[in-house]
Design a protein around this motif. Structure first.
Motif, short mmCIF file in Angstrom:
data_model
loop_
_atom_site.label_atom_id
_atom_site.label_comp_id
_atom_site.label_asym_id
_atom_site.label_seq_id
_atom_site.Cartn_x
_atom_site.Cartn_y
_atom_site.Cartn_z
N UNK A 1 7.41 -5.74 1.86
CA UNK A 1 8.74 -6.03 2.36
C UNK A 1 9.27 -7.35 1.82
N UNK A 2 8.39 -8.33 1.59
CA UNK A 2 8.84 -9.61 1.05
C UNK A 2 9.43 -9.43 -0.34
N UNK A 3 8.83 -8.57 -1.14
CA UNK A 3 9.36 -8.28 -2.46
C UNK A 3 10.73 -7.61 -2.36
N UNK B 1 0.30 -3.22 6.08
CA UNK B 1 0.27 -4.01 4.85
C UNK B 1 1.66 -4.04 4.20
N UNK B 2 2.35 -2.91 4.27
CA UNK B 2 3.70 -2.85 3.73
C UNK B 2 4.61 -3.80 4.49
N UNK B 3 4.45 -3.89 5.80
CA UNK B 3 5.29 -4.76 6.61
C UNK B 3 5.11 -6.22 6.23
N UNK C 1 14.62 -8.63 -3.88
CA UNK C 1 15.50 -7.70 -4.60
C UNK C 1 16.83 -7.56 -3.89
N UNK C 2 16.81 -7.44 -2.57
CA UNK C 2 18.04 -7.29 -1.80
C UNK C 2 18.91 -8.53 -1.88
N UNK D 1 14.35 -10.29 7.32
CA UNK D 1 13.55 -11.51 7.13
C UNK D 1 13.47 -12.37 8.39
N UNK D 2 14.51 -12.34 9.21
CA UNK D 2 14.48 -13.12 10.44
C UNK D 2 13.41 -12.59 11.40
#
Length: 137
Positions: free
Chosen positions: A88-90, A82-84, A94-95, A30-31
């Motif tokens: 990835x935010x989703x 698009x995945x990036x 979850x993480x 996320x950073x």
């Protein structure tokens, strides 16, 4: 967890890469996205976009290397940018939820969606069953 034989060595050797690639790097990811947004807004956007594009190119190359031996179509890699940005935010959510529950010691359920439909038995002709080997015929 601790085995003195050869089989325990493989498991212990895999602990560090698993911790780094499955826990540490996803927690730091996320950073990277925050830095991308900050760089596009407050730093030189061309340099920031070029660096992000370079990292994306490395990920694309890794995807090609992974897809080729499996015979997968490479057109699926078009969705990588698009995945990036979105998917990835989703995964961050979850993480973070998983790590928070692990640290607190709470059990995290499957979070099932309650069903609203009712099961209706099939009213058609029954299909013939093949006899089970060793069972009654």
């Amino acid at each position: 967890m601790v085995e003195r034989e050869r089989s325990g060595h493989v498991g212990r050797a895999a602990l560090l890469p698993t911790a780094v690639f499955q826990i540490l790097l996803p927690l730091l990811a996320p950073m990277v996205d925050v830095h991308l947004a900050y760089g596009l807004m407050f730093l030189d956007p061309v340099t920031t976009a070029a660096i992000w594009g370079g990292v994306l190119s490395l990920q694309l190359a890794a995807g090609i290397v992974a897809f080729r031996p499996e015979g997968e179509p490479l057109r699926a890699l078009v969705l990588l940018p698009l995945q990036q940005v979105i998917y990835r935010q989703l995964m961050y959510a979850v993480l973070i939820q998983s790590v928070a529950s692990a640290v607190s010691g709470a059990r995290l359920g499957w979070q099932k969606i309650p069903g609203s439909a009712r099961s209706v038995p099939h009213r058609g002709r029954p299909t013939p069953r093949s006899p089970c080997p060793g069972g009654p015929t």
